[in-house]
Scaffold this active site. Structure first.
Site, mmCIF file in Angstrom:
data_model
loop_
_atom_site.group_PDB
_atom_site.id
_atom_site.type_symbol
_atom_site.label_atom_id
_atom_site.label_comp_id
_atom_site.label_asym_id
_atom_site.label_seq_id
_atom_site.Cartn_x
_atom_site.Cartn_y
_atom_site.Cartn_z
ATOM 1 N N LYS A 126 8.053 -15.269 -5.329
ATOM 2 C CA LYS A 126 6.955 -15.450 -6.285
ATOM 3 C C LYS A 126 5.634 -14.958 -5.691
ATOM 4 C CE LYS A 126 4.642 -19.241 -6.846
ATOM 5 N NZ LYS A 126 4.181 -20.613 -7.155
ATOM 6 N N ASP A 145 6.347 -19.049 -12.069
ATOM 7 C CA ASP A 145 5.756 -20.284 -11.585
ATOM 8 C C ASP A 145 6.183 -21.418 -12.510
ATOM 9 O OD1 ASP A 145 4.253 -20.010 -13.901
ATOM 10 O OD2 ASP A 145 2.352 -20.483 -12.925
#
Length: 228
Positions: A126, A145
């Site tokens: 991420k 997220d």
């Protein structure tokens, strides 16, 4: 049996169309002026609000300007500098370690590949995706997220539960040219309307497409239209 791929692709296109209209200026909310600042800000933002991170980095980026500054920083002093950040003890160690690697193995430059970035301490896929997209203008994935995970599942776009599986699934149905903006739109909508607790379904621009809506009607998942 899950929703057919073609149906989910149609769902995504309609959701994107409406969210682009609702949030035309949606973008990253972390403050940074270079790739190193971006990397540090994203590491700090894990399980912490962007607002808090921006408050901390306003002073942090004045004090630490180069990878060498972080690599040579006193652990206790750096920890104190980010003490209001969630899990600051771990993040202090990650930032110092990552800075050391950047200095020793990358000539003081933040890496520009997924493989090299994810070899840095505290950097998962991420974080690497954010750095690639906003630091290097390289889009090779979708940042997943908590907002992206929550909204994508609520909207029936994916049934996957774990971030890397969600990312792979989304990459198969979200048009590649929308990969970067998909994340920003989901974050904007997640903050404004589709909150984790008590989402404002009555004010939601994609409510009629959402099988998780709290409003009293049923959705035809095949067409995305309310049943009469």
């Amino acid at each position: 049996m899950g929703t057919p791929l073609e149906t989910r692709q149609e769902q995504v296109l309609e959701v994107l169309d409406r969210l682009y209209d609702a949030y035309p200026d949606s973008t990253i909310s972390l403050n940074f002026s270079n790739r190193l600042e971006l990397l540090v800000a994203v590491v700090l933002s894990a399980q912490c609000t962007d607002e808090r991170v921006n408050e901390v980095t306003a002073d942090l980026f004045e004090k630490y300007r180069t990878p060498e500054d972080y690599a040579n920083a006193d652990v206790d002093e750096l920890d104190e500098d980010i003490s209001s950040i969630t899990y600051h003890n771990n993040k202090t160690k990650w930032i110092k370690s990552a800075a050391n690697t950047i200095v020793e193995e990358h000539g003081g430059e933040v890496p520009d590949t997924m493989e090299e970035l994810t070899e840095l301490k505290g950097v998962g896929r991420k974080t690497a995706n954010v750095v690639l997209q906003h630091g290097h203008d390289v889009v090779e994935g979708i940042v997943v997220d908590t907002h992206v995970r929550r909204l994508s599942r609520r909207l029936g776009i994916t049934e996957e539960e774990y971030p890397e599986r969600i990312e792979r699934d989304l990459m198969s149905i979200v048009p590649e040219e929308d990969w970067q903006q998909y994340t920003h739109l989901m974050i904007s909508h997640g903050r404004a309307t589709c909150t984790a607790i008590n989402p404002e379904c009555s004010d939601c621009v994609v409510e009629d497409l959402c099988p998780s809506s709290k409003l009293d009607h049923e959705i035809d998942l095949a067409s995305g239209e309310p049943w009469d």
